[in-house]
Design a protein around this motif. Sequence first.
Motif, mmCIF file in Angstrom:
data_model
loop_
_atom_site.group_PDB
_atom_site.id
_atom_site.type_symbol
_atom_site.label_atom_id
_atom_site.label_comp_id
_atom_site.label_asym_id
_atom_site.label_seq_id
_atom_site.Cartn_x
_atom_site.Cartn_y
_atom_site.Cartn_z
ATOM 1 N N ARG A 97 0.918 -1.165 0.004
ATOM 2 C CA ARG A 97 0.080 -0.209 -0.108
ATOM 3 C C ARG A 97 1.030 1.174 0.052
ATOM 4 O O ARG A 97 0.606 2.243 -0.799
ATOM 5 C CB ARG A 97 -0.880 0.110 1.238
ATOM 6 C CG ARG A 97 -2.060 -0.857 1.055
ATOM 7 C CD ARG A 97 -3.220 -0.492 2.280
ATOM 8 N NE ARG A 97 -4.304 -1.101 1.830
ATOM 9 C CZ ARG A 97 -4.681 -2.247 2.168
ATOM 10 N NH1 ARG A 97 -3.738 -2.918 3.022
ATOM 11 N NH2 ARG A 97 -5.767 -2.882 1.914
ATOM 12 N N SER B 26 -5.825 1.740 2.919
ATOM 13 C CA SER B 26 -7.000 0.861 3.633
ATOM 14 C C SER B 26 -8.281 1.616 3.889
ATOM 15 O O SER B 26 -9.209 1.035 3.680
ATOM 16 C CB SER B 26 -6.495 0.265 4.888
ATOM 17 O OG SER B 26 -5.935 1.175 5.712
ATOM 18 N N ARG C 232 -10.674 1.651 0.477
ATOM 19 C CA ARG C 232 -10.960 0.262 0.079
ATOM 20 C C ARG C 232 -12.642 0.036 -0.446
ATOM 21 O O ARG C 232 -12.827 -0.397 -1.203
ATOM 22 C CB ARG C 232 -10.724 -0.735 0.920
ATOM 23 C CG ARG C 232 -8.969 -1.149 0.508
ATOM 24 C CD ARG C 232 -8.895 -2.479 1.556
ATOM 25 N NE ARG C 232 -9.136 -2.195 2.932
ATOM 26 C CZ ARG C 232 -9.048 -2.926 4.034
ATOM 27 N NH1 ARG C 232 -8.679 -4.173 3.457
ATOM 28 N NH2 ARG C 232 -9.348 -3.003 4.923
#
Length: 159
Positions: free
Chosen positions: A147, A155, A158
């Motif tokens: 990432r 995250s 997402r």
Amino acid sequence: MSVWPAWEVREGDGATSWFQVRLAFADGARVDALAVVCAGRVSIEDVRAQPALSLHDLTVLADWIEEPLFEACGAAAEPEGEAGGGAQEPAVSRRARPAWPRGVEGRWLVAQEYRAAQEEGLDPVLAVMCATGHSRRKSLRLISQARDEGFLTPSHARR
């Protein structure tokens, strides 16, 4: 490799025997298994490995331990017409986990595994664990690094 009997069940003329098996490698890797020998065949009931086994290593585990198991229980393996000379026990220096590239290439491959699992509706962390042979913690660290590298979306973005 160490093999010791766990228990045995006799039924008529036959017997089913369970054995504890431990493979210890020079690099500190270890595999503990509960194996069953019945009618000239080896089956694996439970496996614990540190670090985790790759899918390939898991498929050949029975081949690695077959001969020592049959020797331990005094039985002969059932012939299956092997053309290549049979399975071999792993060398002492063999690593239980597959070689995984380091650096940018490794993080890119982690991202590929992660996305492929997502597209198939599978657990992406488990897919990375299986591909790399690393623990959940190490796999999560690799995913985080992928990432950070920009190979995966952040995250929080997402969904």
